[in-house]
Design an enzyme around this catalytic site. Sequence first.
Site, PDB file in Angstrom:
ATOM      1  N   ASP A 108      -1.621 -72.324 -59.509  1.00 17.68           N
ATOM      2  CA  ASP A 108      -2.982 -71.784 -59.620  1.00 17.68           C
ATOM      3  C   ASP A 108      -2.919 -70.347 -60.163  1.00 17.68           C
ATOM      4  OD1 ASP A 108      -5.748 -71.732 -59.238  1.00 17.68           O
ATOM      5  OD2 ASP A 108      -5.583 -70.980 -57.183  1.00 17.68           O
ATOM      6  N   HIS A 109      -3.684 -70.057 -61.183  1.00 22.71           N
ATOM      7  CA  HIS A 109      -3.728 -68.712 -61.792  1.00 22.71           C
ATOM      8  C   HIS A 109      -2.334 -68.151 -62.096  1.00 22.71           C
ATOM      9  CE1 HIS A 109      -8.025 -68.106 -61.578  1.00 22.71           C
ATOM     10  NE2 HIS A 109      -7.987 -68.697 -60.409  1.00 22.71           N
ATOM     11  N   HIS A 142     -13.759 -72.980 -60.818  1.00 25.84           N
ATOM     12  CA  HIS A 142     -13.071 -72.236 -59.756  1.00 25.84           C
ATOM     13  C   HIS A 142     -14.108 -71.722 -58.759  1.00 25.84           C
ATOM     14  CE1 HIS A 142      -8.847 -71.621 -61.292  1.00 25.84           C
ATOM     15  NE2 HIS A 142      -9.410 -72.320 -62.251  1.00 25.84           N
ATOM     16  N   GLY A 143     -13.608 -71.200 -57.642  1.00 29.96           N
ATOM     17  CA  GLY A 143     -14.524 -70.604 -56.658  1.00 29.96           C
ATOM     18  C   GLY A 143     -15.432 -71.640 -56.011  1.00 29.96           C
ATOM     19  N   GLU A 199      -7.440 -70.603 -69.144  1.00 33.28           N
ATOM     20  CA  GLU A 199      -8.671 -69.939 -68.682  1.00 33.28           C
ATOM     21  C   GLU A 199      -9.220 -68.988 -69.737  1.00 33.28           C
ATOM     22  OE1 GLU A 199      -8.889 -68.502 -64.638  1.00 33.28           O
ATOM     23  OE2 GLU A 199     -10.119 -66.796 -65.228  1.00 33.28           O
ATOM     24  N   ASP A 232      -3.178 -68.445 -66.604  1.00 32.57           N
ATOM     25  CA  ASP A 232      -4.403 -67.644 -66.661  1.00 32.57           C
ATOM     26  C   ASP A 232      -4.184 -66.447 -67.583  1.00 32.57           C
ATOM     27  OD1 ASP A 232      -6.572 -66.052 -66.326  1.00 32.57           O
ATOM     28  OD2 ASP A 232      -6.534 -66.024 -64.140  1.00 32.57           O
ATOM     29  N   SER A 256      -0.848 -70.758 -55.387  1.00 32.36           N
ATOM     30  CA  SER A 256      -0.917 -69.455 -56.062  1.00 32.36           C
ATOM     31  C   SER A 256       0.493 -68.874 -56.081  1.00 32.36           C
ATOM     32  CB  SER A 256      -1.867 -68.522 -55.303  1.00 32.36           C
ATOM     33  OG  SER A 256      -1.293 -68.172 -54.054  1.00 32.36           O
TER      34      SER A 256
END
Length: 287
Positions: free
Chosen positions: A84-85, A207-208, A135, A105, A49
């Site tokens: 990530d993101h 995700h998640g 995304e 993202d 991240s």
Amino acid sequence: MLVSAKDMLTKAKAGKYAVGQFNINNLEWTKSILLTAQELQSPVILGVSEGAGKYMTGFKTVAAMVDAMVDSLGITVPVALHLDHGTYEGAKACIEAGFSSIMFDGSHYPIDENIAKTKELVAICNEKGISLEAEVGAIGGEEDGVIGKGECADPAECKAIADLGVTMLAAGIGNIHGKYPDNWEGLSFETLDAIQKLTGDMPLVLHGGTGIPADMIKKAISLGVAKINVNTECQLAFQEATRKYIEEGKDLQGKGFDPRKLLAPGAEAIKATVKEKMELFGSVGKA
Ligand code: 13P
């Protein structure tokens, strides 16, 4: 050598399994994940991240550390280093720093702006042989201080982004970062199915990954999910193992404080979590 995630995800989509993305925060996490992937002969994606990148003193440090560690540990399975993101600026910084994979993202932008920015990054990534994740539909929960509401993506918008030539697509299907609340309604397989039908061979990203029941994970893979992100579960495993070690007072005996000993139980706990996930995702032996 770090590789783009393109090949591993194309194979995963065709073979009906998923490659795990495990987020890294420091040297110990990176080492645990790489060693487990090698032991299980599984491809792996290391997620970073923007906050974790800053913590590790910058994307250049991360890229240099991971690249050198793959070499020093004799890792031969495919490893992608993935933002990530990422923000638009973060994506460009990681491309410069030597990441082999990027997530942009743009889900919080109006769809036209998400399309325009993603399109620009597709061109840059294609030229450099870097894989790109886009995304559509914000993933719920909190990720690095950014709070998003669980959404189900619009399949037509997913197709518009997929058609830009991205490598993989993260689409909100009711998934949430962090722990799932007791009243969570589960994944929307209807949405996933509709997205998969419109986007064809495009590897979809879930995700998640923390706390989604095994049967839902398997069904999601059968409907086109080829990459699953896990972060919180590794954090919880690390925290619990460290807490236990300190409570037992072992590090406080003898010669005194030793950071290598203190971090060892957490590192082992991450290995166990990653192993369990790779087995569930079906990526073992697929390197
Ligand atoms: P969890 O923290 O819920 O495992 O999600 C990780 C993730 O999706 C990172 O992008």
